[in-house]
Design a protein around this motif. Structure first.
Motif, PDB file in Angstrom:
ATOM      1  N   LEU A  86       0.828  -1.201   0.000  1.00 41.60           N
ATOM      2  CA  LEU A  86       0.000   0.000   0.000  1.00 41.60           C
ATOM      3  C   LEU A  86       0.867   1.257   0.000  1.00 41.60           C
ATOM      4  O   LEU A  86       0.350   2.371  -0.151  1.00 41.60           O
ATOM      5  N   LYS A  87       2.170   1.103   0.148  1.00 43.16           N
ATOM      6  CA  LYS A  87       3.099   2.219  -0.058  1.00 43.16           C
ATOM      7  C   LYS A  87       2.878   2.866  -1.416  1.00 43.16           C
ATOM      8  O   LYS A  87       3.112   4.068  -1.593  1.00 43.16           O
ATOM      9  N   ASN A  88       2.406   2.068  -2.375  1.00 42.05           N
ATOM     10  CA  ASN A  88       2.191   2.578  -3.732  1.00 42.05           C
ATOM     11  C   ASN A  88       0.976   3.505  -3.805  1.00 42.05           C
ATOM     12  O   ASN A  88       0.812   4.216  -4.799  1.00 42.05           O
ATOM     13  N   ASP A  89       0.133   3.471  -2.766  1.00 42.72           N
ATOM     14  CA  ASP A  89      -0.990   4.394  -2.681  1.00 42.72           C
ATOM     15  C   ASP A  89      -0.584   5.691  -1.990  1.00 42.72           C
ATOM     16  O   ASP A  89      -1.157   6.748  -2.268  1.00 42.72           O
ATOM     17  N   THR A  90       0.391   5.611  -1.098  1.00 42.52           N
ATOM     18  CA  THR A  90       0.797   6.802  -0.348  1.00 42.52           C
ATOM     19  C   THR A  90       1.921   7.571  -1.038  1.00 42.52           C
ATOM     20  O   THR A  90       2.078   8.768  -0.820  1.00 42.52           O
ATOM     21  N   ARG A 236       3.992  -3.673  18.023  1.00 41.23           N
ATOM     22  CA  ARG A 236       2.835  -2.828  17.696  1.00 41.23           C
ATOM     23  C   ARG A 236       3.256  -1.791  16.661  1.00 41.23           C
ATOM     24  O   ARG A 236       4.256  -1.097  16.838  1.00 41.23           O
ATOM     25  N   TYR A 237       2.463  -1.681  15.596  1.00 47.26           N
ATOM     26  CA  TYR A 237       2.667  -0.612  14.617  1.00 47.26           C
ATOM     27  C   TYR A 237       2.101   0.691  15.167  1.00 47.26           C
ATOM     28  O   TYR A 237       2.844   1.653  15.397  1.00 47.26           O
ATOM     29  N   ILE A 238       0.792   0.730  15.424  1.00 43.63           N
ATOM     30  CA  ILE A 238       0.199   1.986  15.866  1.00 43.63           C
ATOM     31  C   ILE A 238      -1.162   1.730  16.508  1.00 43.63           C
ATOM     32  O   ILE A 238      -1.890   0.820  16.108  1.00 43.63           O
ATOM     33  N   GLN A 239      -1.452   2.534  17.508  1.00 44.68           N
ATOM     34  CA  GLN A 239      -2.744   2.445  18.208  1.00 44.68           C
ATOM     35  C   GLN A 239      -3.336   3.847  18.336  1.00 44.68           C
ATOM     36  O   GLN A 239      -2.602   4.818  18.585  1.00 44.68           O
ATOM     37  N   LYS A 240      -4.637   3.933  18.169  1.00 42.11           N
ATOM     38  CA  LYS A 240      -5.370   5.171  18.440  1.00 42.11           C
ATOM     39  C   LYS A 240      -6.425   4.896  19.505  1.00 42.11           C
ATOM     40  O   LYS A 240      -7.210   3.955  19.376  1.00 42.11           O
ATOM     41  N   VAL A 287       9.547   7.898  13.039  1.00 42.46           N
ATOM     42  CA  VAL A 287       8.169   7.794  13.521  1.00 42.46           C
ATOM     43  C   VAL A 287       7.699   9.142  14.066  1.00 42.46           C
ATOM     44  O   VAL A 287       6.556   9.567  13.831  1.00 42.46           O
ATOM     45  N   ARG A 288       8.573   9.827  14.794  1.00 38.44           N
ATOM     46  CA  ARG A 288       8.234  11.167  15.294  1.00 38.44           C
ATOM     47  C   ARG A 288       7.873  12.094  14.133  1.00 38.44           C
ATOM     48  O   ARG A 288       6.896  12.857  14.203  1.00 38.44           O
ATOM     49  N   ASN A 289       8.638  12.007  13.058  1.00 38.09           N
ATOM     50  CA  ASN A 289       8.369  12.840  11.890  1.00 38.09           C
ATOM     51  C   ASN A 289       7.029  12.483  11.246  1.00 38.09           C
ATOM     52  O   ASN A 289       6.243  13.371  10.872  1.00 38.09           O
ATOM     53  N   ASP A 290       6.747  11.171  11.106  1.00 45.33           N
ATOM     54  CA  ASP A 290       5.467  10.733  10.534  1.00 45.33           C
ATOM     55  C   ASP A 290       4.289  11.228  11.373  1.00 45.33           C
ATOM     56  O   ASP A 290       3.288  11.720  10.850  1.00 45.33           O
ATOM     57  N   LYS A 336      -2.649   6.277   6.824  1.00 45.65           N
ATOM     58  CA  LYS A 336      -2.113   6.704   5.534  1.00 45.65           C
ATOM     59  C   LYS A 336      -0.870   7.574   5.711  1.00 45.65           C
ATOM     60  O   LYS A 336       0.076   7.491   4.919  1.00 45.65           O
ATOM     61  N   SER A 337      -0.843   8.391   6.766  1.00 40.80           N
ATOM     62  CA  SER A 337       0.275   9.310   6.997  1.00 40.80           C
ATOM     63  C   SER A 337       1.509   8.620   7.553  1.00 40.80           C
ATOM     64  O   SER A 337       2.617   9.155   7.467  1.00 40.80           O
ATOM     65  N   THR A 338       1.340   7.436   8.136  1.00 40.87           N
ATOM     66  CA  THR A 338       2.454   6.765   8.819  1.00 40.87           C
ATOM     67  C   THR A 338       2.846   5.442   8.176  1.00 40.87           C
ATOM     68  O   THR A 338       3.823   4.819   8.604  1.00 40.87           O
ATOM     69  N   PHE A 339       2.102   4.993   7.160  1.00 43.83           N
ATOM     70  CA  PHE A 339       2.311   3.671   6.576  1.00 43.83           C
ATOM     71  C   PHE A 339       3.228   3.761   5.348  1.00 43.83           C
ATOM     72  O   PHE A 339       3.125   4.717   4.590  1.00 43.83           O
TER      73      PHE A 339
END
Length: 435
Positions: A86-90, A236-240, A287-290, A336-339
């Motif tokens: 999905l990098k190809n979408d971002t 863990r990749y990411i949690q909201k 990651v901080r930048n993303d 989408k912003s971090t993947f």
């Protein structure tokens, strides 16, 4: 609306085994298990989602926009995965490498039946329930008898092959180092695939054994049609949760040892290793930048830096980065912003992904993607798909990949040995059937 019920569970460990066994024949299934690993961010000890009421399956074209529409339209629990490609979408990237798994790039479903286990409390949620169905299923689950040991799988020998020879791996890592020395990148994650063709597996038994020998905090068993993931991920990749975002990249690895003194020394040496720490710090900064793209100003914080976590197979360095989400960003836009996650790409991120694509032999697909879920409140939690066996039942093809971060301090031979350490659990599970 979902019909809900709460049950007391006298033996949660046994019940988890019964629950997954009961669900193993379902057409759509996502099982997430923390294995009771101490994690203050973990919402549940285990989650089971089965039987699609609705679903979305797509390629990379506008994939995140399609997922955003699906998530907002259902406004319900949805479970599934994001593939690395999905990098190809971002970004303006492509994926042209060999692919024998042929998984869809994105697949999510809205489950008809949902089980949420926390300590000794089970919450059950059903869509379109018939009379007494929850009570009937709960009784049926509790009546399942769990064998003391997973039965041996009677089948022909499995031959595990490597997509890269050791010599080719060392050569490609040397090429990666040349990019680093020229200043094209600072760090990149380079991976290699191991695979088996024309095989028939019992994915449920494979996952059970893999989870048993690894016991990771982000284990998952995924079955969507003929696509299976048996995942023993420690990451863990990411949690909201509400407006709070948490990401926990892993970089830095050391082997466990049966000798307690050596094992403690290995962990201590890892915590002090300049090369391993630099890997982690570079990715924590990425990651901080993303996160800064979608976070309130000044809210991005490094909660923990290069903290040693010990798992059954390896010690790992893990950093924890948090942020507060700006109101204008929807949940899917955070992904989408971090993947893809920084721990599986490198820095600078886009350049690293381009070089990875040139040097790797295999399309990553679900490997180094993410498995997880959204809640009705648009919260989410996703792992990183590593330490995993992927299987296409229709094509009779199984695959697992391993990799590591290449930096200026990397030694190709040492990087290869680290890959073999990471591959040990998958080899142990499949190796009993190999030549």
């Amino acid at each position: 609306m979902r019909t809900k019920a709460i049950f007391d569970i006298s033996d949660p460990l046994l019940f988890k085994q019964q629950l997954l066994s009961w669900a193993s024949s379902c057409e759509e299934l996502v099982w997430l298990d923390s294995n009771k690993y101490p994690d203050k961010y973990q919402q549940y000890d285990a989650i089971l989602a089965i039987n699609a009421f609705t679903a979305i399956k797509t390629d990379t074209v506008e994939a995140f926009d399609k997922l955003k529409e699906y998530q907002q339209t259902t406004a319900d629990w949805i479970f599934g995965y994001l593939s690395y490609d999905l990098k190809n979408d971002t970004e303006k990237l492509t994926s042209k490498n060999h692919d024998s798994l042929k998984f869809p790039e994105l697949y999510f479903f809205q489950p008809q039946k949902l089980f949420l286990l926390k300590e000794n409390k089970l919450e059950v949620q059903y869509l379109r329930m018939v009379d007494d169905e929850i009570d009937f299923d709960f009784t049926e689950i509790n009546e399942i008898v769990i064998a003391e040991k997973v039965p041996e799988i009677q089948q022909k020998t499995i031959s595990i092959q490597s997509r890269l020879s050791k010599e080719d791996y060392l050569y490609k890592v040397t090429e990666m180092l040349q990019h680093i020395h020229r200043g094209d990148i600072y760090e990149a994650n380079f991976c290699q695939e191991f695979y088996a063709e024309n095989i028939v597996l019992n994915p449920f038994h494979i996952f059970t054994e893999l989870n048993e020998i690894s016991n990771p905090p982000f284990a998952s068993f995924l079955k969507l049609e003929d696509y299976y993931a048996m995942c023993a991920s420690p990451e863990r990749y990411i949690q909201k949760k509400g407006d709070t975002i948490i990401s926990q990249p892993i970089k830095g690895t050391a082997a466990r040892n049966t000798d307690p003194k050596i094992d403690v020394d290995n962990a201590q040496n890892l915590s002090e290793d300049i090369k391993e720490r630099s890997e982690n710090i570079m990715i924590a900064d990425l990651v901080r930048n993303d996160l800064s793209k979608i976070a309130k100003k000044g809210s991005v914080k490094v909660e923990r830096l290069c903290e040693v976590h010990s798992f059954k197979q390896v010690h790992q360095l893990i950093s924890t980065i948090s942020a507060e989400l700006r109101e204008e960003f929807a949940a899917v836009e955070v992904l989408k912003s971090t993947f893809p996650m920084g721990s599986m790409t490198g820095a600078p991120k886009i350049s690293a992904m381009q070089i990875i694509e040139d040097l790797e032999e295999t399309k990553r697909g679900l490997y180094s993607g993410a498995i997880g879920y959204f809640t009705p409140e648009a919260d989410f939690d996703f792992n990183v798909v590593i330490r995993s066996i992927l299987y296409n039942e229709d094509r009779k093809y199984a695959s697992f990949s391993v990799g590591g971060a290449i930096t200026a301090q990397s030694n190709p031979e040492s990087e290869y040995e680290e890959c073999m350490v990471k591959a040990s659990a998958m080899r142990q599970v499949l190796g009993k059937f190999s030549d």
